[in-house]
Design a protein around this motif. Structure first.
Motif, PDB file in Angstrom:
ATOM      1  N   ASN A   2      61.404 -15.691  26.602  1.00 54.32           N
ATOM      2  CA  ASN A   2      61.349 -16.037  25.190  1.00 54.32           C
ATOM      3  C   ASN A   2      62.515 -16.959  24.820  1.00 54.32           C
ATOM      4  O   ASN A   2      63.432 -17.241  25.624  1.00 54.32           O
ATOM      5  CB  ASN A   2      61.369 -14.760  24.339  1.00 54.32           C
ATOM      6  N   ALA A   3      62.513 -17.403  23.613  1.00 58.29           N
ATOM      7  CA  ALA A   3      63.519 -18.380  23.158  1.00 58.29           C
ATOM      8  C   ALA A   3      64.921 -17.771  23.087  1.00 58.29           C
ATOM      9  O   ALA A   3      65.920 -18.434  23.403  1.00 58.29           O
ATOM     10  CB  ALA A   3      63.104 -18.922  21.788  1.00 58.29           C
ATOM     11  N   ARG A   4      65.006 -16.495  22.729  1.00 60.85           N
ATOM     12  CA  ARG A   4      66.324 -15.859  22.595  1.00 60.85           C
ATOM     13  C   ARG A   4      67.017 -15.766  23.955  1.00 60.85           C
ATOM     14  O   ARG A   4      68.207 -16.059  24.093  1.00 60.85           O
ATOM     15  CB  ARG A   4      66.146 -14.469  21.985  1.00 60.85           C
ATOM     16  N   THR A   5      66.252 -15.378  24.961  1.00 61.20           N
ATOM     17  CA  THR A   5      66.831 -15.278  26.307  1.00 61.20           C
ATOM     18  C   THR A   5      67.258 -16.643  26.813  1.00 61.20           C
ATOM     19  O   THR A   5      68.314 -16.785  27.453  1.00 61.20           O
ATOM     20  CB  THR A   5      65.800 -14.651  27.259  1.00 61.20           C
ATOM     21  N   ALA A   6      66.464 -17.660  26.525  1.00 59.57           N
ATOM     22  CA  ALA A   6      66.817 -19.015  26.975  1.00 59.57           C
ATOM     23  C   ALA A   6      68.104 -19.495  26.317  1.00 59.57           C
ATOM     24  O   ALA A   6      68.950 -20.140  26.968  1.00 59.57           O
ATOM     25  CB  ALA A   6      65.668 -19.975  26.661  1.00 59.57           C
ATOM     26  N   ARG A   7      68.299 -19.159  25.048  1.00 58.95           N
ATOM     27  CA  ARG A   7      69.530 -19.573  24.387  1.00 58.95           C
ATOM     28  C   ARG A   7      70.759 -18.868  24.984  1.00 58.95           C
ATOM     29  O   ARG A   7      71.824 -19.474  25.150  1.00 58.95           O
ATOM     30  CB  ARG A   7      69.437 -19.271  22.888  1.00 58.95           C
ATOM     31  N   LEU A   8      70.628 -17.571  25.291  1.00 60.86           N
ATOM     32  CA  LEU A   8      71.750 -16.839  25.881  1.00 60.86           C
ATOM     33  C   LEU A   8      72.148 -17.442  27.223  1.00 60.86           C
ATOM     34  O   LEU A   8      73.332 -17.589  27.534  1.00 60.86           O
ATOM     35  CB  LEU A   8      71.383 -15.354  26.037  1.00 60.86           C
ATOM     36  N   ILE A   9      71.158 -17.757  28.056  1.00 60.65           N
ATOM     37  CA  ILE A   9      71.460 -18.338  29.369  1.00 60.65           C
ATOM     38  C   ILE A   9      72.119 -19.695  29.204  1.00 60.65           C
ATOM     39  O   ILE A   9      73.078 -20.028  29.916  1.00 60.65           O
ATOM     40  CB  ILE A   9      70.170 -18.441  30.206  1.00 60.65           C
ATOM     41  N   THR A  10      71.661 -20.483  28.249  1.00 60.37           N
ATOM     42  CA  THR A  10      72.237 -21.819  28.038  1.00 60.37           C
ATOM     43  C   THR A  10      73.683 -21.723  27.580  1.00 60.37           C
ATOM     44  O   THR A  10      74.568 -22.463  28.049  1.00 60.37           O
ATOM     45  CB  THR A  10      71.406 -22.579  27.008  1.00 60.37           C
ATOM     46  N   MET A  11      73.968 -20.782  26.687  1.00 52.48           N
ATOM     47  CA  MET A  11      75.326 -20.616  26.193  1.00 52.48           C
ATOM     48  C   MET A  11      76.263 -20.128  27.312  1.00 52.48           C
ATOM     49  O   MET A  11      77.417 -20.546  27.406  1.00 52.48           O
ATOM     50  CB  MET A  11      75.360 -19.633  25.030  1.00 52.48           C
ATOM     51  N   SER A  12      75.782 -19.243  28.180  1.00 54.42           N
ATOM     52  CA  SER A  12      76.612 -18.751  29.290  1.00 54.42           C
ATOM     53  C   SER A  12      76.949 -19.880  30.250  1.00 54.42           C
ATOM     54  O   SER A  12      78.104 -20.021  30.685  1.00 54.42           O
ATOM     55  CB  SER A  12      75.865 -17.633  30.027  1.00 54.42           C
ATOM     56  N   LEU A  13      75.960 -20.678  30.576  1.00 55.40           N
ATOM     57  CA  LEU A  13      76.214 -21.798  31.485  1.00 55.40           C
ATOM     58  C   LEU A  13      77.159 -22.800  30.853  1.00 55.40           C
ATOM     59  O   LEU A  13      78.039 -23.367  31.525  1.00 55.40           O
ATOM     60  CB  LEU A  13      74.899 -22.472  31.869  1.00 55.40           C
ATOM     61  N   ALA A  14      77.022 -23.047  29.570  1.00 57.48           N
ATOM     62  CA  ALA A  14      77.902 -23.986  28.894  1.00 57.48           C
ATOM     63  C   ALA A  14      79.337 -23.475  28.871  1.00 57.48           C
ATOM     64  O   ALA A  14      80.307 -24.229  29.068  1.00 57.48           O
ATOM     65  CB  ALA A  14      77.405 -24.211  27.464  1.00 57.48           C
TER      66      ALA A  14
END
Length: 244
Positions: A2-14
């Motif tokens: 889902n979109a929420r999980t994708a945002r969390l992963i993106t923020m961690s990588l950033a």
């Protein structure tokens, strides 16, 4: 995903990329350049807790521990523990042997000596290695022979006791009361009358008793003793069979 999980992963990588970029900038600016490996020929000085004393320990003289010996800290009364005297071996008093050998049993399976304590007038049966009861326990049966036994005391003194059928009367060789050979032994012939018809006396017998009567009484005693020995030997054999 889902979109929420994708945002969390993106923020961690950033965030990880940001930390790595910061470390690269610090390294470019010279952070950490003052540290390096020491030469192999030099050893770091040891100080503080890790210092090891290589000098040998020297104990003070024994005189400085006199107070400790006089007032031990592990005793409640703080008094020295008395030194126990060594226990001396008690000397066993061996009384003189006072017994009468009344019978001997010699078979391939049983070796038995029957004795009587003259002081207590008690009969007892002994095997090799068994001590006498009571006050004479210092004497141990060491050997059983055809017409005698040998006793030994703690001082390695030996005493041989001859076989007797009555007090003061020694068994003649022809009346050997051993088992099983004694069971089939020939009867003892009566003694021949002395020359001149004068009767002789035998210890333990009335002087006026005829020789024939004395011989018959002796033969009767020997037969009675043989019978008792055969009964005792049979009882011992039965006991050994029950134990096996």
């Amino acid at each position: 995903m889902n979109a929420r999980t994708a945002r969390l992963i993106t923020m961690s990588l950033a965030g990880a990329c940001g930390v790595m970029a910061l470390a690269g900038v610090l390294a470019w600016m010279g952070a950490g350049r003052g540290y390096g490996w020491l030469p192999e020929t030099e050893a770091p000085p040891v100080t503080g807790v890790g210092h090891i004393d290589t000098d040998a320990v020297v104990m003070p003289p024994d005189s400085e521990f006199a107070e400790v010996r006089q007032r031990p800290i592990f005793n409640e009364d703080r008094k020295p523990t008395p030194i126990a005297e060594p226990v001396k071996d008690e000397i066993v008093q061996v009384v003189p042997l006072n017994i009468t050998l009344t019978g001997v049993v010699l078979t391939p399976d049983v070796k038995l000596a029957m004795v009587r304590d003259n002081a207590k007038n008690e009969a007892v049966s002994l095997r090799i290695g068994m001590p006498l009861p009571g006050e004479q326990q210092g004497w141990t049966l060491a050997e059983i022979r055809s017409r005698s036994v040998v006793f030994k005391n703690p001082q390695d003194e030996t005493s041989e006791v001859e076989l007797e059928v009555a007090p003061g009367l020694t068994v003649p060789p022809s009346a050997k009361p051993t088992a099983p050979a004694a069971a089939n032994a020939a009867p003892v012939p009566p003694p021949a009358p002395p020359p001149g018809g004068v009767p002789t006396t035998v210890p333990g017998q009335p002087p006026g008793q005829p020789p024939a009567d004395r011989a018959a009484e002796l033969q009767h005693r020997i037969e009675e003793r043989r019978r008792e020995m055969r009964e005792q030997a049979e009882k011992l054999r039965q006991q050994q069979e029950q134990v096996k």
